[in-house]
Design an enzyme around this catalytic site. Structure first.
Site, short mmCIF file in Angstrom:
data_model
loop_
_atom_site.label_atom_id
_atom_site.label_comp_id
_atom_site.label_asym_id
_atom_site.label_seq_id
_atom_site.Cartn_x
_atom_site.Cartn_y
_atom_site.Cartn_z
N ARG A 77 0.86 -1.20 0.00
CA ARG A 77 0.00 0.00 0.00
C ARG A 77 0.89 1.24 0.00
O ARG A 77 1.72 1.41 0.89
CB ARG A 77 -0.89 -0.01 1.24
CG ARG A 77 -1.65 1.29 1.46
CD ARG A 77 -2.48 1.22 2.73
NE ARG A 77 -3.23 2.43 2.95
CZ ARG A 77 -2.94 3.36 3.86
NH1 ARG A 77 -1.89 3.21 4.67
NH2 ARG A 77 -3.68 4.44 3.98
N HIS A 121 -2.75 10.97 0.51
CA HIS A 121 -2.18 10.80 1.85
C HIS A 121 -1.53 12.14 2.22
O HIS A 121 -0.34 12.21 2.48
CB HIS A 121 -1.20 9.64 1.87
CG HIS A 121 -0.90 9.07 3.23
ND1 HIS A 121 -1.03 7.73 3.55
CD2 HIS A 121 -0.45 9.67 4.36
CE1 HIS A 121 -0.66 7.53 4.80
NE2 HIS A 121 -0.30 8.70 5.33
N GLU A 166 -7.08 8.57 6.25
CA GLU A 166 -7.30 9.25 7.53
C GLU A 166 -7.79 10.68 7.37
O GLU A 166 -7.08 11.64 7.69
CB GLU A 166 -6.00 9.24 8.36
CG GLU A 166 -5.47 7.84 8.63
CD GLU A 166 -4.23 7.84 9.53
OE1 GLU A 166 -3.72 8.91 9.84
OE2 GLU A 166 -3.79 6.74 9.91
N ASN A 295 -7.20 1.94 9.88
CA ASN A 295 -5.92 2.22 10.54
C ASN A 295 -6.19 2.23 12.04
O ASN A 295 -7.00 3.04 12.51
CB ASN A 295 -5.35 3.57 10.11
CG ASN A 295 -4.84 3.54 8.67
OD1 ASN A 295 -4.92 2.52 8.00
ND2 ASN A 295 -4.31 4.67 8.21
N TYR A 297 -4.30 2.28 15.83
CA TYR A 297 -3.10 2.40 16.67
C TYR A 297 -3.43 2.22 18.15
O TYR A 297 -2.72 1.54 18.87
CB TYR A 297 -2.41 3.74 16.42
CG TYR A 297 -1.71 3.77 15.07
CD1 TYR A 297 -0.39 3.34 14.94
CD2 TYR A 297 -2.38 4.16 13.93
CE1 TYR A 297 0.24 3.33 13.70
CE2 TYR A 297 -1.76 4.16 12.68
CZ TYR A 297 -0.44 3.73 12.58
OH TYR A 297 0.19 3.69 11.35
N GLU A 366 -3.14 0.04 8.28
CA GLU A 366 -2.01 0.52 9.10
C GLU A 366 -2.20 0.03 10.53
O GLU A 366 -3.32 0.03 11.05
CB GLU A 366 -1.94 2.05 9.16
CG GLU A 366 -1.37 2.72 7.94
CD GLU A 366 -1.25 4.23 8.10
OE1 GLU A 366 -1.03 4.72 9.22
OE2 GLU A 366 -1.40 4.92 7.08
O1 IFM Z 1 2.91 7.96 9.73
C1 IFM Z 1 1.55 8.00 9.95
C2 IFM Z 1 0.79 7.74 8.67
O2 IFM Z 1 1.14 8.63 7.68
C3 IFM Z 1 -0.69 7.86 8.91
N1 IFM Z 1 -1.10 7.05 10.03
C4 IFM Z 1 -0.36 7.13 11.24
C5 IFM Z 1 1.12 6.96 10.97
C6 IFM Z 1 1.92 7.05 12.28
O3 IFM Z 1 1.73 8.28 12.88
#
Ligand code: IFM
Length: 461
Positions: A77, A121, A166, A295, A297, A366
């Site tokens: 990706r 992006h 995002e 995504n 985290y 992600e």
């Molecule tokens: O590096 C970023 C990415 O560009 C978008 N999502 C979160 C990642 C980590 O902060």
């Protein structure tokens, strides 16, 4: 120990983004994006770096694809740089910019790696920001034209196309919190930007679908921070509702249900006009999708704050109506960025999406962690924390599949260390270490761990 295998054909990949890795910012006709301007503005980037060189991937893409092949990845990706393909943001295509992506994709395909393109992006051509940027409605239509042009040029090369990465970051972080380019601090403008991004998504998908072949697939990537309410009062619950509304449902509901959440609209109407949402917009935004990129985290633990609350939740500045919310903690271990490590949150998120919305197949586009990686005396980079992080999240993903989630693939962030936006080169998320001075690539222990997972088709357990 036996291997807990993922389903046959599960997509193991990696992910990157154009401005974070390409460098070569003035090569072959590329013009500045908002990130060139922002990162060259003193004080905006923690370590004073910018994306001028990054990983010089533009000139080293072949070696980078070889690394992916060595990893055994089956998907890659990446994002297309709008200022490379259409340097002014409007008008003619830049053939040399397109050629780069053709070369990249040809190389990927020669290694059996499926390309997965993100159209946006965050590197908006500076010329478009000068014309108003995402807060103006025209930007959605400039994006549609760019989407059409990129697809026309690359449709025979790339099958999987996602519109945005995002959108909360390219709206709230960029136009309200001011942490991202172009660095505005104007919540009402950020709200308009969020709507125009979503409108751009809808217009792009509508266009693509009308000209697509049977091989093409379309979608979007949204980052979610599921909210954990850390108190038991009505005020705590209301704080959690508001944060969840503006960070998650504000983006999911229009795309997946064709409506903005009523409670969030009511909250926002107290602060600003919502007349930027025009009749017919939500029908455009609500397009059928073949893939949803998640995504993930961490989660967002919050509670009611009040005037004496310590650190206010970032949304207080990012978005209207959350200024009194306090950031809390679940007491979990954290990464070098201070982000809680919360694999259970991934299971929760995947199940919640599946139970709440009519979801297309989900891909984790992600997930990853930053650590203070260093090259050791043995010349290697040992990153046990990243290995543990990945292993725990792979297990979580496997559990979610067992519990009924249609999860098709997993792309850890990131293939290699890269320009981490406001943190510059100081925050390392890669499975490959980058020595920015020499541009040497050193696969970290996590790279070899991930290679074993891919080869085995799953994690031990
Ligand atoms: O590096 C970023 C990415 O560009 C978008 N999502 C979160 C990642 C980590 O902060």
């Amino acid at each position: 120990m036996s291997i807990n295998k993922f389903p046959e054909g599960f997509g193991w990949g990696t992910a990157t983004a154009s401005y974070q890795i390409e460098g070569a910012v003035a090569q072959d006709g590329r013009l500045p994006s908002i990130w060139d301007t922002f990162s060259h503005t003193p004080g905006k980037i923690l370590d004073g770096t910018n994306g001028d060189r990054a990983c010089d991937h533009y000139n080293r893409y072949e070696a980078d694809v070889d690394l992916m092949a060595d990893l055994g990845a089956t998907y890659y990706r990446f994002s297309l740089a709008w200022p490379r393909i259409q340097p002014d943001g409007r008008g003619a295509v830049n053939p040399k910019g397109v050629d780069f992506y053709k070369r990249l994709v040809d190389k990927l395909r020669s290694k059996g790696i499926t390309p997965w393109a993100t159209l946006y992006h965050w590197d908006l051509p500076q010329a478009l920001q000068d014309a108003g940027g995402w807060p103006v409605r025209d930007c959605a239509y400039w994006f549609e034209d760019y989407a059409a042009l990129a697809f026309e040029q690359l449709r025979d090369h790339i099958d999987i196309w996602t519109s945005l990465n995002e959108p909360i970051c390219s709206s709230f972080l960029s136009y309200s919190l001011g942490e991202h380019a172009p660095g505005w601090q104007d919540p009402a403008a950020a709200l308009r930007a969020s709507h125009h991004l979503l409108l751009g998504h809808g217009l792009a998908l509508q266009h693509w679908r009308s000209v697509a072949g049977p091989n093409h697939q379309f979608g979007i990537t949204i980052n979610l921070s599921p909210v954990v309410c850390m108190g038991d009062t009505a005020a705590d619950r209301d704080a959690a509702r508001r944060v969840d509304g503006i960070t998650n449902r504000w983006f999911l509901d229009p795309v997946l249900k064709g409506e903005y959440p009523a409670d969030v609209l009511a909250d926002l109407a107290q602060f600003t006009s919502l007349d930027f949402i025009q009749p017919g917009d939500l029908e455009i935004i609500h397009q059928p999708m073949d893939a949803f990129g998640l995504n993930y985290y961490n989660r967002a633990p919050v509670k009611a704050g009040g005037p004496d609350a310590g650190e206010k939740w970032r949304g207080g500045i990012m978005a209207l109506g959350c200024g009194d919310v306090a950031t809390a903690s679940q007491g979990l271990p954290v990464t070098a960025r201070g982000w809680e490590i919360d694999p259970a949150g991934l299971v929760w998120t995947l199940k919640w999406l599946t139970e709440t919305y009519d979801m297309p197949p989900i891909w984790i586009t992600e997930n990853g962690s930053a650590w203070d990686d260093q090259v050791g005396p043995d010349g290697a980079v040992h990153d046990p924390d990243r290995v543990k992080f990945l292993e725990a999240h792979f297990r979580a993903a496997r559990q979610a599949i067992d519990e009924g989630v249609d999860l098709r693939g997993y792309f850890p962030w990131s293939l290699m260390d890269n320009f981490e936006w406001a943190f510059g080169e100081s925050s390392r998320f890669g499975m490959v270490y980058i020595d920015y001075e020499t541009q040497q690539r050193i696969p970290k222990d996590s790279f070899y761990f991930y290679r074993d997972v891919i080869a085995a088709g799953g994690v031990e357990g």
